[in-house]
Scaffold this active site. Structure first.
Site, PDB file in Angstrom:
ATOM      1  N   CYS A  72       0.807  -1.221   0.000  1.00 23.68           N
ATOM      2  CA  CYS A  72       0.000   0.000   0.000  1.00 23.68           C
ATOM      3  C   CYS A  72       0.839   1.271   0.000  1.00 23.68           C
ATOM      4  O   CYS A  72       1.716   1.448   0.858  1.00 23.68           O
ATOM      5  CB  CYS A  72      -0.882   0.019   1.243  1.00 23.68           C
ATOM      6  SG  CYS A  72      -1.791  -1.522   1.503  1.00 23.68           S
ATOM      7  N   ASN A 256      -4.978   3.805   0.115  1.00 26.68           N
ATOM      8  CA  ASN A 256      -4.525   2.750  -0.795  1.00 26.68           C
ATOM      9  C   ASN A 256      -5.720   2.265  -1.625  1.00 26.68           C
ATOM     10  O   ASN A 256      -6.872   2.607  -1.331  1.00 26.68           O
ATOM     11  CB  ASN A 256      -3.888   1.612  -0.001  1.00 26.68           C
ATOM     12  CG  ASN A 256      -4.923   0.768   0.715  1.00 26.68           C
ATOM     13  OD1 ASN A 256      -5.826   1.288   1.357  1.00 26.68           O
ATOM     14  ND2 ASN A 256      -4.801  -0.538   0.614  1.00 26.68           N
ATOM     15  N   PRO A 257      -5.496   1.480  -2.689  1.00 27.18           N
ATOM     16  CA  PRO A 257      -6.595   1.139  -3.621  1.00 27.18           C
ATOM     17  C   PRO A 257      -7.799   0.442  -3.008  1.00 27.18           C
ATOM     18  O   PRO A 257      -8.919   0.625  -3.480  1.00 27.18           O
ATOM     19  CB  PRO A 257      -5.898   0.234  -4.652  1.00 27.18           C
ATOM     20  CG  PRO A 257      -4.492   0.715  -4.660  1.00 27.18           C
ATOM     21  CD  PRO A 257      -4.182   1.061  -3.239  1.00 27.18           C
ATOM     22  N   CYS A 258      -7.595  -0.350  -1.952  1.00 24.76           N
ATOM     23  CA  CYS A 258      -8.749  -1.050  -1.359  1.00 24.76           C
ATOM     24  C   CYS A 258      -9.383  -0.280  -0.211  1.00 24.76           C
ATOM     25  O   CYS A 258     -10.398  -0.732   0.355  1.00 24.76           O
ATOM     26  CB  CYS A 258      -8.321  -2.434  -0.893  1.00 24.76           C
ATOM     27  SG  CYS A 258      -7.896  -3.543  -2.252  1.00 24.76           S
ATOM     28  N   GLY A 259      -8.810   0.839   0.155  1.00 28.44           N
ATOM     29  CA  GLY A 259      -9.444   1.737   1.103  1.00 28.44           C
ATOM     30  C   GLY A 259      -9.138   1.495   2.566  1.00 28.44           C
ATOM     31  O   GLY A 259      -9.575   2.266   3.424  1.00 28.44           O
ATOM     32  N   GLU A 260      -8.386   0.432   2.892  1.00 24.36           N
ATOM     33  CA  GLU A 260      -8.183   0.129   4.312  1.00 24.36           C
ATOM     34  C   GLU A 260      -7.065   0.945   4.957  1.00 24.36           C
ATOM     35  O   GLU A 260      -6.897   0.918   6.171  1.00 24.36           O
ATOM     36  CB  GLU A 260      -7.903  -1.373   4.519  1.00 24.36           C
ATOM     37  CG  GLU A 260      -6.518  -1.859   4.121  1.00 24.36           C
ATOM     38  CD  GLU A 260      -6.432  -2.326   2.681  1.00 24.36           C
ATOM     39  OE1 GLU A 260      -5.491  -3.069   2.357  1.00 24.36           O
ATOM     40  OE2 GLU A 260      -7.316  -1.954   1.894  1.00 24.36           O
ATOM     41  N   PRO A 422      -8.357  -6.850   2.424  1.00 23.42           N
ATOM     42  CA  PRO A 422      -9.268  -7.851   1.845  1.00 23.42           C
ATOM     43  C   PRO A 422      -8.791  -9.298   2.028  1.00 23.42           C
ATOM     44  O   PRO A 422      -9.610 -10.202   2.127  1.00 23.42           O
ATOM     45  CB  PRO A 422      -9.303  -7.475   0.360  1.00 23.42           C
ATOM     46  CG  PRO A 422      -8.820  -6.079   0.283  1.00 23.42           C
ATOM     47  CD  PRO A 422      -7.881  -5.886   1.417  1.00 23.42           C
ATOM     48  N   THR A 423      -7.483  -9.532   2.025  1.00 25.94           N
ATOM     49  CA  THR A 423      -6.851 -10.855   2.187  1.00 25.94           C
ATOM     50  C   THR A 423      -7.393 -11.912   1.234  1.00 25.94           C
ATOM     51  O   THR A 423      -7.464 -13.085   1.591  1.00 25.94           O
ATOM     52  CB  THR A 423      -6.972 -11.389   3.644  1.00 25.94           C
ATOM     53  OG1 THR A 423      -8.323 -11.775   3.931  1.00 25.94           O
ATOM     54  CG2 THR A 423      -6.510 -10.346   4.660  1.00 25.94           C
ATOM     55  N   GLY A 424      -7.771 -11.513   0.029  1.00 29.10           N
ATOM     56  CA  GLY A 424      -8.374 -12.474  -0.895  1.00 29.10           C
ATOM     57  C   GLY A 424      -7.502 -13.684  -1.165  1.00 29.10           C
ATOM     58  O   GLY A 424      -7.902 -14.833  -0.938  1.00 29.10           O
ATOM     59  N   THR A 425      -6.273 -13.455  -1.639  1.00 25.03           N
ATOM     60  CA  THR A 425      -5.406 -14.571  -2.024  1.00 25.03           C
ATOM     61  C   THR A 425      -4.819 -15.277  -0.814  1.00 25.03           C
ATOM     62  O   THR A 425      -4.731 -16.514  -0.784  1.00 25.03           O
ATOM     63  CB  THR A 425      -4.276 -14.065  -2.935  1.00 25.03           C
ATOM     64  OG1 THR A 425      -4.847 -13.336  -4.024  1.00 25.03           O
ATOM     65  CG2 THR A 425      -3.482 -15.230  -3.502  1.00 25.03           C
TER      66      THR A 425
END
Length: 517
Positions: A72, A256-260, A422-425
């Site tokens: 980020c 950062n791009p995901c907003g967190e 998000p922790t997607g991967t």
């Protein structure tokens, strides 16, 4: 239960044969010369109790000198000149090449139609210049062929705000517009007060009023486009700055791009997440409970791990390194909340789930701050620490009195400690636990990969099937689409009480939802 496909595709390096090899590589590098810490870091990772951010897993200990460990970044404010624009574009390209996602606020750029002094030309406006970043992102592959993510913010009082809001409205053709960007409107308290009254709202650049609109109409335009395109988002900049632990020495206007992670210009942050499913004892029984002692130990290890990353990290721009060392921001979060709640028989979004969150997240917050205070005693507080002003922070005021007294006496190592990515991967890597603070997305689904169909089960659902005599889901197994937006918001709000940065959270809404809702 490692997802071998994800490990092999995303994080395996060289001749590593197992995830244990990867964990050892990362642990040794991040521990530096401290062998005791290396063992702690290894144990936390190999047990899947703590999963570092993807950049760290992929590149720590590989010898790649130009790969960043930070996911980020927020870029500097853009100077309103061609030289300033090209400088910012170049810095953005270097950051994305290294593997970092970036956030930017374009409100410093003059609106469309303004005269440009010296050339007698007409300004094309921020949305036009955003296309330069979009083309750059489309062209540049970061390390490991990683395409960098971006978010663009434009303040609600910028004269081009209407064009910004609808910029991606018709992205159905062969050449989509700004497809590499997430878009978000920077919203002030004054704007929201004007919306409530549907009062007049001035669109201003450098003190000059360009246009006056109805605030309610502008807000409705945001909502209409969000309903159709899920964009733009809303970034409540006054709230962010008033709750910022460093309210006294920095101004935040992007994330950062995901907003967190809302951060100041040149802000950078590394990530890591506690896997909550690993702290459930006796799941799916009447004795199911959360191992708070084990959670406490892992949070302490994770804070030390992420603090070490700051010093070992590669920063594409010197100012990013300087800002990071001045504040020592880290982004410790969680994954598996939805799966964990199911494992203890609690329905996500219920009153009972909020009480569990209070217990778990309160422990994570207090432990993280306690450990950072301990690090300050050992290594010193972050350089921008000002005791009197830091302790007046609105978030700090919510800490237990004992912690505040310890901060006053010893300082604190990290300005910010907590976020929810998000922790997607990485959630898939850890055996398909639910991501971040999300509910279960689905109990199971079929994923297609290279022509093959693969059955994917949520971690908690898989564990339930192993012990239950039926495949009928109990009522505490709820998925994202089963929940009302109110239940999603209730969980997010409860989590945010204990998070000193922000939360990346998806709220799934039915197609028939109205503009008013």
């Amino acid at each position: 239960m490692i997802n071998s496909e994800i490990w092999h595709k995303k994080y395996r390096f060289g001749d590593e044969k197992t995830f244990e090899d990867t964990a050892l590589r990362v642990a040794k590098h991040i521990a530096d010369v401290d062998k005791t810490l290396a063992v702690e870091f290894y144990d936390a990772m190999v047990s899947l109790k703590f999963i570092p951010g993807g950049r760290i897993l992929a590149y720590a200990g590989t010898g790649n000198p130009k790969a960043t460990f930070s996911n980020c970044y927020v870029m500097d404010e853009i100077e309103d000149s061609m030289e300033g624009i090209m400088k910012s574009l170049g810095e953005s390209a270097l950051t994305m090449k290294a593997g970092g996602g970036i956030g930017m606020n374009f409100s410093t750029l003059r609106p469309y139609g303004n005269r440009v002094g010296g050339t007698n030309s007409i300004a094309s406006g921020p949305v036009s210049f955003m296309e330069m970043w979009n083309a750059m992102s489309r062209t540049i592959s970061g390390v490991g062929d990683r395409k960098g993510a971006m978010i663009a913010v434009l303040n609600a009082d910028h004269p081009d705000i209407e064009a910004f809001i609808i910029a991606k409205k018709d992205n159905t053709g062969e050449t989509p517009v700004l497809e590499k960007f997430n878009l978000s409107v920077g919203i002030s308290d004054n704007f929201m007060k004007a919306v409530e009254k549907n009062g007049e709202w001035n669109l201003i650049y450098q003190g000059a009023n360009h246009k006056t609109v109805k605030a309610g109409d502008l807000f409705r335009l945001i909502v209409e486009n969000n309903r159709e395109k899920a964009e733009p988002g809303a970034m409540f900049v006054d709230t962010i700055n008033s709750m910022n632990n460093l309210w006294y020495c920095e101004k935040i206007n992007a994330s950062n791009p995901c907003g967190e992670l809302p951060m100041p210009p040149y802000g950078a942050c590394n990530l890591g997440s506690i896997n909550l499913t690993r702290f459930v004892a006796d799941p799916f029984t009447e004795d199911a409970r959360i191992d708070i002692e084990g959670l406490t130990r892992t949070v302490k290890t994770a804070v030390r791990f992420l603090d070490n990353v700051i010093d070992l990290n590669y920063y594409p721009i010197p100012e990013q390194r300087e800002k990071s060392l001045q504040t020592r921001r880290i982004g410790l979060g969680v994954m598996g909340l939805g799966s964990m709640l199911a494992m203890i028989g609690v329905k996500y979004g219920s009153e009972e789930s909020l009480k569990v969150i209070e217990q778990v997240f309160g422990n994570v917050r207090n432990t993280a701050y306690e450990e950072s205070i301990g690090l300050a005693k050992e290594k010193g507080a972050f350089p921008m620490y000002d005791k009197e002003k830091y302790l007046k922070g609105r978030f700090i005021a919510y800490l237990p009195e004992g912690l505040r007294k310890k901060i006053e006496k010893h300082g604190i190592r990290n300005s910010h400690l907590l976020t929810i990515a998000p922790t997607g991967t990485t959630a898939q890597l850890a055996g398909n636990v639910s991501s971040g603070v999300e509910p279960l997305f689905s109990l199971e689904y079929v994923r297609r990969n290279d022509g093959q169909e693969i059955l994917v089960r949520d971690y908690a659902w898989q564990k339930y099937l192993e012990v239950a005599k039926t495949d009928e889901a109990p009522d505490f197994f709820v998925t994202a689409h089963d929940l009302s937006w109110r239940e999603h918001i209730a969980v997010m709000a409860e989590c945010q009480k204990y998070i000193d940065s922000a939360i990346s959270k998806t709220i799934n809404l039915p197609k028939e939802i109205t503009i008013e809702e």
